[in-house]
Design a protein around this motif. Structure first.
Motif, PDB file in Angstrom:
ATOM      1  N   PRO A  22       0.425  -0.903   0.152  1.00  0.00           N
ATOM      2  CA  PRO A  22      -0.358   0.480  -0.294  1.00  0.00           C
ATOM      3  C   PRO A  22       0.501   0.976   0.096  1.00  0.00           C
ATOM      4  O   PRO A  22       0.479   2.265  -0.247  1.00  0.00           O
ATOM      5  N   ILE A  23       2.124   1.081   0.307  1.00  0.00           N
ATOM      6  CA  ILE A  23       2.879   1.963   0.225  1.00  0.00           C
ATOM      7  C   ILE A  23       3.736   2.144  -0.902  1.00  0.00           C
ATOM      8  O   ILE A  23       3.807   3.521  -1.770  1.00  0.00           O
ATOM      9  N   CYS A  24       4.205   1.216  -1.950  1.00  0.00           N
ATOM     10  CA  CYS A  24       5.029   1.966  -2.595  1.00  0.00           C
ATOM     11  C   CYS A  24       4.758   0.699  -4.030  1.00  0.00           C
ATOM     12  O   CYS A  24       5.327   0.987  -5.202  1.00  0.00           O
ATOM     13  N   SER A  25       3.901   0.037  -3.925  1.00  0.00           N
ATOM     14  CA  SER A  25       2.894  -0.149  -4.965  1.00  0.00           C
ATOM     15  C   SER A  25       3.579  -1.650  -5.320  1.00  0.00           C
ATOM     16  O   SER A  25       3.717  -2.508  -7.037  1.00  0.00           O
ATOM     17  N   THR A  26       5.041  -1.664  -4.616  1.00  0.00           N
ATOM     18  CA  THR A  26       6.227  -3.330  -5.810  1.00  0.00           C
ATOM     19  C   THR A  26       4.795  -4.881  -4.471  1.00  0.00           C
ATOM     20  O   THR A  26       4.096  -4.154  -4.290  1.00  0.00           O
ATOM     21  N   ASP A  27       5.167  -5.948  -5.090  1.00  0.00           N
ATOM     22  CA  ASP A  27       5.225  -6.863  -4.625  1.00  0.00           C
ATOM     23  C   ASP A  27       5.782  -7.454  -4.688  1.00  0.00           C
ATOM     24  O   ASP A  27       5.443  -8.819  -5.157  1.00  0.00           O
ATOM     25  N   ASN A  28       6.863  -7.678  -3.687  1.00  0.00           N
ATOM     26  CA  ASN A  28       7.922  -8.697  -2.739  1.00  0.00           C
ATOM     27  C   ASN A  28       7.121  -8.324  -1.908  1.00  0.00           C
ATOM     28  O   ASN A  28       8.212  -7.363  -1.441  1.00  0.00           O
ATOM     29  N   TRP A  29       7.201  -9.366  -1.782  1.00  0.00           N
ATOM     30  CA  TRP A  29       7.511  -9.461  -0.271  1.00  0.00           C
ATOM     31  C   TRP A  29       8.029 -10.627   0.714  1.00  0.00           C
ATOM     32  O   TRP A  29       8.066 -11.701   0.662  1.00  0.00           O
ATOM     33  N   SER A  30       8.222 -10.634   1.906  1.00  0.00           N
ATOM     34  CA  SER A  30       9.348 -11.631   2.629  1.00  0.00           C
ATOM     35  C   SER A  30       8.496 -11.795   4.329  1.00  0.00           C
ATOM     36  O   SER A  30       8.605 -11.348   4.959  1.00  0.00           O
ATOM     37  N   VAL A  31       8.740 -12.848   4.836  1.00  0.00           N
ATOM     38  CA  VAL A  31       8.568 -13.048   5.735  1.00  0.00           C
ATOM     39  C   VAL A  31       9.792 -12.890   7.071  1.00  0.00           C
ATOM     40  O   VAL A  31      10.785 -12.988   6.990  1.00  0.00           O
ATOM     41  N   THR A  32       9.114 -12.503   8.193  1.00  0.00           N
ATOM     42  CA  THR A  32      10.127 -11.720   9.055  1.00  0.00           C
ATOM     43  C   THR A  32      10.153 -12.097  10.512  1.00  0.00           C
ATOM     44  O   THR A  32       8.924 -12.271  10.981  1.00  0.00           O
ATOM     45  N   PRO A  65       5.676 -11.282  11.009  1.00  0.00           N
ATOM     46  CA  PRO A  65       5.908  -9.539  10.472  1.00  0.00           C
ATOM     47  C   PRO A  65       6.245 -10.638   8.734  1.00  0.00           C
ATOM     48  O   PRO A  65       6.688 -11.212   8.828  1.00  0.00           O
ATOM     49  N   VAL A  66       5.372  -9.281   7.672  1.00  0.00           N
ATOM     50  CA  VAL A  66       5.867  -9.721   6.062  1.00  0.00           C
ATOM     51  C   VAL A  66       6.198  -8.358   5.798  1.00  0.00           C
ATOM     52  O   VAL A  66       4.937  -7.622   6.228  1.00  0.00           O
ATOM     53  N   VAL A  67       6.950  -8.083   5.274  1.00  0.00           N
ATOM     54  CA  VAL A  67       8.315  -6.695   5.099  1.00  0.00           C
ATOM     55  C   VAL A  67       8.166  -6.891   3.899  1.00  0.00           C
ATOM     56  O   VAL A  67       8.575  -7.371   2.659  1.00  0.00           O
TER      57      VAL A  67
END
Length: 93
Positions: A22-32, A65-67
């Motif tokens: 929702p902030i930068c519109s990319t779709d690249n997530w990882s679990v922390t 958390p997913v970052v």
């Protein structure tokens, strides 16, 4: 209950939890935190303080958390719902 990265991916896929940050519109997530060498992910915990005039106590909410790997935005997923879904898959529900 430990949650593997494969289980987490299956859970997110089943819920349609894909999408742009929702902030930068990319779709690249990882679990922390990052999964360990055995492929297991441990849930982090956030402390929620509950206080009244008479009693002061702490309540803990277990979350994963997913970052966003582009801007660092963090989204949280309550592990109860992930574990509930996993149990339903195991029970054939």
């Amino acid at each position: 209950m430990k949650i593997t990265t494969e289980q987490l991916t299956a859970y997110f896929d089943s819920k349609g939890a894909k999408g742009a940050c929702p902030i930068c519109s990319t779709d690249n997530w990882s679990v922390t935190p990052v999964a360990g060498p055995d492929g297991e992910v441990q849930a982090g915990e956030i402390a929620l303080e509950i206080s009244t005039q008479m009693v002061r106590s702490h309540s803990w909410v277990p979350v994963l958390p997913v970052v966003c790997q582009n801007c660092g935005f963090v989204r949280m997923h309550h592990t109860f719902w992930i574990q509930k879904w996993l149990a339903e898959q195991t029970d054939g529900g």
